[in-house]
Design an enzyme around this catalytic site. Structure first.
Site, PDB file in Angstrom:
ATOM      1  N   HIS A 103      31.403 -61.928  15.075  1.00  0.00           N
ATOM      2  CA  HIS A 103      31.887 -61.754  16.510  1.00  0.00           C
ATOM      3  C   HIS A 103      32.702 -63.419  16.938  1.00  0.00           C
ATOM      4  O   HIS A 103      32.681 -64.334  16.232  1.00  0.00           O
ATOM      5  CB  HIS A 103      30.842 -62.430  17.370  1.00  0.00           C
ATOM      6  CG  HIS A 103      30.233 -61.308  17.670  1.00  0.00           C
ATOM      7  ND1 HIS A 103      29.430 -60.127  18.537  1.00  0.00           N
ATOM      8  CD2 HIS A 103      30.113 -59.826  16.707  1.00  0.00           C
ATOM      9  CE1 HIS A 103      28.880 -58.951  18.693  1.00  0.00           C
ATOM     10  NE2 HIS A 103      29.161 -58.851  17.681  1.00  0.00           N
ATOM     11  N   GLU A 105      32.877 -65.402  18.925  1.00  0.00           N
ATOM     12  CA  GLU A 105      32.613 -66.821  19.613  1.00  0.00           C
ATOM     13  C   GLU A 105      31.204 -67.417  18.884  1.00  0.00           C
ATOM     14  O   GLU A 105      31.660 -68.780  17.748  1.00  0.00           O
ATOM     15  CB  GLU A 105      31.130 -66.643  20.622  1.00  0.00           C
ATOM     16  CG  GLU A 105      32.265 -65.722  21.385  1.00  0.00           C
ATOM     17  CD  GLU A 105      32.083 -64.200  21.757  1.00  0.00           C
ATOM     18  OE1 GLU A 105      32.521 -63.697  22.863  1.00  0.00           O
ATOM     19  OE2 GLU A 105      31.998 -63.896  20.672  1.00  0.00           O
ATOM     20  N   CYS A 131      28.255 -61.018  23.528  1.00  0.00           N
ATOM     21  CA  CYS A 131      27.268 -60.174  23.761  1.00  0.00           C
ATOM     22  C   CYS A 131      26.193 -61.540  23.796  1.00  0.00           C
ATOM     23  O   CYS A 131      26.364 -62.590  23.541  1.00  0.00           O
ATOM     24  CB  CYS A 131      26.975 -59.925  21.682  1.00  0.00           C
ATOM     25  SG  CYS A 131      26.307 -60.465  20.666  1.00  0.00           S
ATOM     26  N   CYS A 134      25.447 -63.904  20.493  1.00  0.00           N
ATOM     27  CA  CYS A 134      26.220 -65.178  21.139  1.00  0.00           C
ATOM     28  C   CYS A 134      25.935 -66.299  22.220  1.00  0.00           C
ATOM     29  O   CYS A 134      26.723 -67.510  22.011  1.00  0.00           O
ATOM     30  CB  CYS A 134      27.799 -64.106  21.000  1.00  0.00           C
ATOM     31  SG  CYS A 134      28.714 -63.608  19.391  1.00  0.00           S
TER      32      CYS A 134
END
Length: 178
Positions: A103, A105, A131, A134
């Site tokens: 992801h 992040e 999410c 993260c």
């Protein structure tokens, strides 16, 4: 407040008897700091190789960008653009462990760690609510503030991020690229 021309962002100079004079009329339209960095996160998202959602993140300390990340497969691995989505048919926000991509992040935090860039106390600007995976990384990295544009269907994430400042940009103004 529309995100443009806030008090702290206006550029003026004083002439003669203390009358403010605008040197550059365009400066009155400069974006506020949150809008500025969210626009950069949006641009970073354009590098995403995810077939479902293009996400970009920018890590900022002291009004300076220290790291960026977008969602995509780990280095040296094939991208979803080439292989297809491993989560095909899985509802958004569920079974994230099936995703082969990292992801945005995660990638921004990993870049910082890889190159020894301190991010403790930083702000993350991200195009989507992180999410829960993260969110845990963000909290453990010592990031103190998350600013996001679009919601994401992961209620656990908001619960995890309660320990830091979580803000959604409500009046985002895209900056036209000329």
């Amino acid at each position: 407040m529309n995100g443009f021309g806030s008090e702290n962002d206006q550029v003026t100079s004083v002439q003669g008897g203390g009358t403010p004079a605008v040197q550059n009329p365009e400066a009155l339209n400069r974006p506020g700091i949150d809008n500025y960095f969210m626009n950069i996160a949006t641009m970073v998202s354009s590098r995403s190789t995810c077939l479902r959602r293009m996400v970009g993140s920018v890590v900022v300390r002291g009004k300076q960008i220290v790291s960026t990340g977008y969602n995509g497969s780990p280095q040296t691995m094939p991208h979803c653009l080439e292989m297809g989505c491993a989560r095909e048919g899985v509802p958004s926000g569920e079974r994230s462990e099936l995703c082969r991509g990292a992801h945005a992040e995660q990638n921004a935090i990993n870049f910082s760690a890889r190159f020894g860039i301190a991010i403790e106390g930083a702000t993350v600007y991200t195009t989507h609510l992180p999410c829960s995976w993260c969110a845990k990384s963000i909290v453990n990295a010592g990031i103190k503030r998350v600013v996001f544009l679009h919601d994401y269907p992961d209620p656990q994430s908001k619960e995890i991020l309660r320990s830091i400042v979580l803000e959604r940009i409500r009046e985002f103004i895209p900056i036209p690229i000329q």
